[in-house]
Design a protein around this motif. Structure first.
Motif, short mmCIF file in Angstrom:
data_model
loop_
_atom_site.label_atom_id
_atom_site.label_comp_id
_atom_site.label_asym_id
_atom_site.label_seq_id
_atom_site.Cartn_x
_atom_site.Cartn_y
_atom_site.Cartn_z
N ASN A 8 0.80 -1.22 0.00
CA ASN A 8 0.00 0.00 0.00
C ASN A 8 0.83 1.27 0.00
O ASN A 8 0.30 2.35 -0.25
CB ASN A 8 -0.95 0.02 1.21
N ILE A 9 2.12 1.15 0.28
CA ILE A 9 2.94 2.36 0.37
C ILE A 9 3.93 2.49 -0.78
O ILE A 9 4.37 3.59 -1.12
CB ILE A 9 3.70 2.41 1.71
N VAL A 10 4.29 1.39 -1.42
CA VAL A 10 5.38 1.39 -2.39
C VAL A 10 5.04 2.26 -3.62
O VAL A 10 3.88 2.36 -4.04
CB VAL A 10 5.73 -0.05 -2.81
N PHE A 11 6.07 2.85 -4.18
CA PHE A 11 5.94 3.79 -5.30
C PHE A 11 6.00 3.04 -6.63
O PHE A 11 6.90 2.25 -6.88
CB PHE A 11 7.08 4.81 -5.22
N PHE A 12 5.01 3.26 -7.50
CA PHE A 12 4.97 2.67 -8.82
C PHE A 12 5.15 3.70 -9.94
O PHE A 12 5.65 3.38 -11.01
CB PHE A 12 3.63 1.95 -9.05
N ASN A 13 4.68 4.91 -9.66
CA ASN A 13 4.65 5.94 -10.70
C ASN A 13 4.29 7.24 -10.00
O ASN A 13 3.67 7.21 -8.94
CB ASN A 13 3.60 5.55 -11.76
N ARG A 14 4.65 8.37 -10.59
CA ARG A 14 4.36 9.64 -9.93
C ARG A 14 2.86 9.86 -9.72
O ARG A 14 2.45 10.68 -8.90
CB ARG A 14 4.93 10.81 -10.74
N ILE A 67 -0.59 -0.32 -4.47
CA ILE A 67 -1.03 -1.25 -5.51
C ILE A 67 -2.40 -0.91 -6.10
O ILE A 67 -2.65 -1.12 -7.29
CB ILE A 67 -1.01 -2.71 -4.97
N GLU A 68 -3.31 -0.36 -5.29
CA GLU A 68 -4.64 -0.04 -5.83
C GLU A 68 -4.55 1.09 -6.87
O GLU A 68 -5.14 1.00 -7.95
CB GLU A 68 -5.58 0.36 -4.70
N ALA A 69 -3.82 2.14 -6.54
CA ALA A 69 -3.65 3.24 -7.48
C ALA A 69 -2.91 2.79 -8.73
O ALA A 69 -3.23 3.21 -9.85
CB ALA A 69 -2.91 4.40 -6.81
N ALA A 70 -1.89 1.92 -8.55
CA ALA A 70 -1.13 1.42 -9.70
C ALA A 70 -2.02 0.58 -10.61
O ALA A 70 -1.93 0.66 -11.85
CB ALA A 70 0.07 0.61 -9.22
N SER A 71 -2.85 -0.26 -10.02
CA SER A 71 -3.76 -1.10 -10.82
C SER A 71 -4.71 -0.23 -11.63
O SER A 71 -4.97 -0.49 -12.81
CB SER A 71 -4.55 -2.02 -9.89
N ASP A 117 8.88 1.37 -16.90
CA ASP A 117 7.55 1.94 -17.17
C ASP A 117 6.98 1.34 -18.46
O ASP A 117 7.57 1.50 -19.53
CB ASP A 117 7.66 3.46 -17.30
N PRO A 118 5.82 0.66 -18.39
CA PRO A 118 5.28 0.02 -19.59
C PRO A 118 4.74 0.99 -20.62
O PRO A 118 4.50 0.60 -21.77
CB PRO A 118 4.16 -0.86 -19.03
N ILE A 119 4.55 2.24 -20.23
CA ILE A 119 4.05 3.25 -21.17
C ILE A 119 5.19 3.81 -22.00
O ILE A 119 5.11 3.88 -23.23
CB ILE A 119 3.34 4.39 -20.40
N THR A 120 6.27 4.17 -21.34
CA THR A 120 7.40 4.79 -22.06
C THR A 120 8.45 3.77 -22.50
O THR A 120 9.18 4.01 -23.45
CB THR A 120 8.06 5.85 -21.16
N HIS A 121 8.55 2.64 -21.79
CA HIS A 121 9.56 1.63 -22.12
C HIS A 121 8.92 0.23 -22.11
O HIS A 121 9.24 -0.62 -21.26
CB HIS A 121 10.72 1.67 -21.12
N PRO A 122 8.03 -0.05 -23.04
CA PRO A 122 7.33 -1.34 -23.03
C PRO A 122 8.25 -2.54 -23.20
O PRO A 122 7.99 -3.60 -22.60
CB PRO A 122 6.34 -1.22 -24.20
#
Length: 762
Positions: free
Chosen positions: A200-206, A211-215, A245-250
């Motif tokens: 719940n705390i780990v950073f995935f993206n700005r 995990i909920e926000a990342a999903s 990053d799957p958006i910029t570096h798939p």
């Protein structure tokens, strides 16, 4: 899975024994030092010194809830907007996909359930790999969680510069502190609690923390519904959110995802068939942009901004602005508001259809309240928050005051001249003094000299006059043919300026002031000190002893006008407008909100008399062209008043049923309402002069036709017969010799000292 402790590094032992082990092991001591810092940095250190240093480190980690998103909700629970410093929504472990739990353990800490917070086996493995030129990390999930908690605390305190990142700015002391805290954390919490906290705390993206926000951000789904390839990709992202990053570096993201899948297969987390299918799945994010703030609200950005300002101005949310912002943007609050999405949509449709993105940037606003509660049901205007081609963009709220009564900014326009919508309050005082609406006054009188004997028991002096022989215009009506004797009811019904003044000449101006104050009317612009420009009075009185205010010369906000008219609908009780019904924090605790606050303002019989008269405005008076109907043939009980300023730069319809009060405004939103609404084109239609019934009128009528029935359209109670059917009798004003003939211009006159008059027949 049951927790097993590493026999070489059991947290049940003392920290002295742990470091004693490292101290007496020459190889491990050198290797650990080499992992943590350059060799030169620790040369000369002794095992005993390390133990003493280690013992001085804190053993307790304050695990505060991480920064979470705040939600602003409509009355039905739908989301108006999300506010956050970090986009995060906490979810329990059982609401996270098992694939995600297995994936992150497989790639980040495959011995998670075996070590006691610090994995010596992992450290040695990493050291060997590093010695071979293949650098590896050795932090456990528990250590990573500790690091994230420490950094989150620094961020919330505004100390971003002190944040520690692995391999960037961590020293040996930082790493040892992290290790000791991880060991202590394992004693205090279960593995499941630590894993839940970490995810719940780990950073995935700005735009995605936890995990909920990342999903939601990367795959437009929830954490519990993540598929195996999605979970593996997100687990791999933790290592380097930018590089993978799957958006910029798939391509990079796929390599990393497949590495996670390989680890899961090797550790028996998935079958060979699952692995094969997941590896064959293309990397195709389905992004839902995380749009933070009221500006991104798709339904009610200006209402949302009003709610936000109410909270930021409330000392219950913090001693200063910094504390309040932290509470609101990091506190994971749930803010329930009064907004009705159906009413909001109808209001937005009407302001768009009536005023749209007109080239000359005329403003339109439509705001409503429930008379019995003060709840704001809708707040719409014809602008876009963001600039865009062909759009009328503005961040200013047309419906509210510039400041609250404490001088705190509300980001409001501050209102506009209400014109003839002020006339019902003089009419209310007429009834308050026991006079019948059937009495006749001399509406032919147009001249009121400077020494006219107004009755005024207030301490404030009477200001202004209408007298062409003394340097000002005579009082005028918008149309000829009304300079004659008429009943007070006819004067209000047809919005005759001279009838309002003839009525006021028989009243105590201080009585009109009491009515205006009781129904919550006040100026929307502050009074400032002429020398310092400091605010002297944030919400000044609409001073009725200034004669121009009898015809609405003081700028007043639409929300204020709607609430004032709601008093008539509520049988004389005024309810202050409210927007926030409840606020809860992330623990479910209730925080201060707003509650209905009503007071007796005018007598019920007076309110009923005003309602009777204002119904006639729509039945046969100045608003007869905008009578709201449920169908082409069926109307319902409704009362309203039109209003237009002298230069047509501010036009209104304000009215109510028994269940809903609405103010519709159209006018100059760019300046101080000094642009003339004459010879202008709006939405392709040319107007020689815009009056209240022309644009504000249809907005009001069509909105009320659609929404008012849901709030109640019962008949208004009848006024007492003495106010309604009193014997017609002439009520002469003080005679004025040589009363001038009506002016062919049809405009209202002005008065000195703050006294611009406003159009009748608006």
């Amino acid at each position: 899975m049951a927790t097993r402790r590493n026999p070489l590094f059991d947290t049940a032992t003392t920290l002295g024994k742990i470091l004693g082990f490292l101290g007496v092991s020459a190889i491990c001591g050198v290797l650990v030092a080499g992992l943590l810092v350059p060799a030169a940095a620790v040369s000369g250190s002794t095992a005993s010194g390390s133990i003493e240093f280690f013992d001085t480190l804190p053993a307790e980690l304050q695990v505060d809830p991480p920064s979470q998103s705040t939600r602003i909700l409509a009355a039905d629970g739908s989301v108006i907007a999300n506010l956050y410093a970090e986009n995060r929504t906490r979810v329990p472990l059982d609401q996270i996909s098992p694939y995600m739990k297995d994936a992150v353990i497989a790639i980040e800490d495959n011995r998670f359930y075996e070590h006691g917070g610090v994995d010596t086996t992992g450290i040695l493995r990493a050291l060997v790999a590093t010695a071979r030129g293949n650098k590896q990390g050795a932090s456990t999930i528990t250590q990573q969680y500790v690091n994230n908690v420490l950094n989150a605390s620094l961020e919330s305190e505004g100390r971003s510069a002190d944040v520690k990142l692995n391999g960037v700015n961590k020293g040996v002391g930082d790493k040892l502190r992290e290790m000791k805290l991880a060991i202590a954390l394992e004693k205090k919490f279960t593995k499941e609690q630590i894993l839940e906290g970490y995810l719940n705390i780990v950073f995935f993206n700005r735009d995605a923390y936890g995990i909920e926000a990342a999903s939601k951000f990367f795959f437009s789904t929830s954490a519990k519904d993540l598929t195996l390839p999605q979970a593996a990709l997100l687990a791999g992202l933790v290592n380097s959110p930018s590089a993978f990053d799957p958006i910029t570096h798939p391509d990079n993201a796929k390599v990393r995802r497949d590495l996670v899948l390989n680890a899961m297969l090797a550790q028996g987390k998935i079958t060979k068939a699952q692995h094969t299918a997941a590896v064959a799945t293309p990397v195709k994010p389905k992004v839902t942009p995380a749009r933070q703030g009221c500006a991104y609200s798709p339904t009610a950005p200006y209402f949302c901004d009003y709610v936000l300002h109410l909270l930021l101005n409330n000392p219950a949310y913090g001693a200063d602005a910094t504390e309040r912002e932290k509470k609101i943007f990091r506190g994971g609050l749930t803010i329930k508001t009064t907004l009705n999405p159906k009413a909001q949509k109808a209001a937005q449709d009407q302001v768009n259809a009536s005023a749209g993105t007109n080239a000359d940037k005329w403003g339109a606003a439509l705001v409503s309240v429930e008379p019995k509660t003060g709840k704001i049901t809708n707040m719409a205007q014809n602008t876009s928050w963001f600039p865009g081609k062909g759009k009328f963009d503005s961040q200013i709220n047309f419906s509210v005051d510039q400041y609250d009564d404490q001088g705190n900014d509300l980001n409001g326009l501050g209102g506009a001249q209400p014109g003839s919508t002020m006339k019902p309050f003089t009419f209310a005082e007429w009834l308050e003094e026991g006079k019948s609406m059937n009495m006749i006054v001399n509406a032919a009188q147009r001249r009121y000299q400077q020494d006219f004997p107004w009755r005024n028991t207030c301490s404030t002096p009477t200001v202004g006059w209408y007298d062409s022989s003394n340097g000002t215009d005579d009082l005028q009506n918008a149309e000829e043919g009304y300079y004659r004797n008429m009943t007070v009811l006819d004067g209000l019904k047809n919005s005759i300026n001279t009838a309002t003044f003839a009525s006021a000449s028989q009243l105590d101006l201080c009585g009109i002031q009491k009515v205006v104050d009781a129904v919550g009317l006040h100026g929307g612009l502050p009074v400032r000190d002429k020398e310092t420009n400091a605010i002297v009075d944030a919400n000044p009185k609409v001073t009725m002893t200034t004669l121009g205010n009898l015809l609405g010369s003081t700028q007043t906000a639409p929300l204020t006008m709607a609430s004032a008219f709601a008093t008539f609908a509520n049988d004389g009780k005024y309810c202050a407008p409210i927007a926030i019904t409840s606020v809860t924090d992330q623990t479910g605790a209730q925080l201060p909100a707003q509650s209905t606050a009503c007071r007796d303002a005018i007598k019920p019989e007076v309110a009923r008399g005003v309602n009777y008269a204002l119904q006639q405005v729509l039945n046969e008076g100045s608003g007869s062209l905008i009578q709201p109907r449920i169908s082409t043939r069926t109307s319902f009980p409704i009362a309203a008043k039109t209003g237009t300023s002298n230069n047509n730069g501010s036009t209104w319809v304000v009215g109510h049923t028994t269940g809903l009060a609405t103010a519709a405004w159209f006018g100059d939103a760019l300046g101080a309402q000094d642009r003339a609404g004459q010879n202008v084109t709006v939405n392709g239609k040319f107007y020689t002069g815009i009056d209240g019934y022309m644009i504000a009128g249809p907005m009001f009528s069509q909105f009320m036709s659609e929404i008012a029935p849901a709030y109640g359209t019962e008949p208004f109670p009848e006024p007492p017969s003495n106010l309604l059917y009193g014997t017609p009798q002439f009520q002469p004003s003080v005679p004025v010799p040589n009363d001038p003939q009506p002016s062919p211009t049809g405009k209202t006159g002005g008065s000195t000292g703050n006294g611009n008059g406003n159009k009748g027949n608006g």
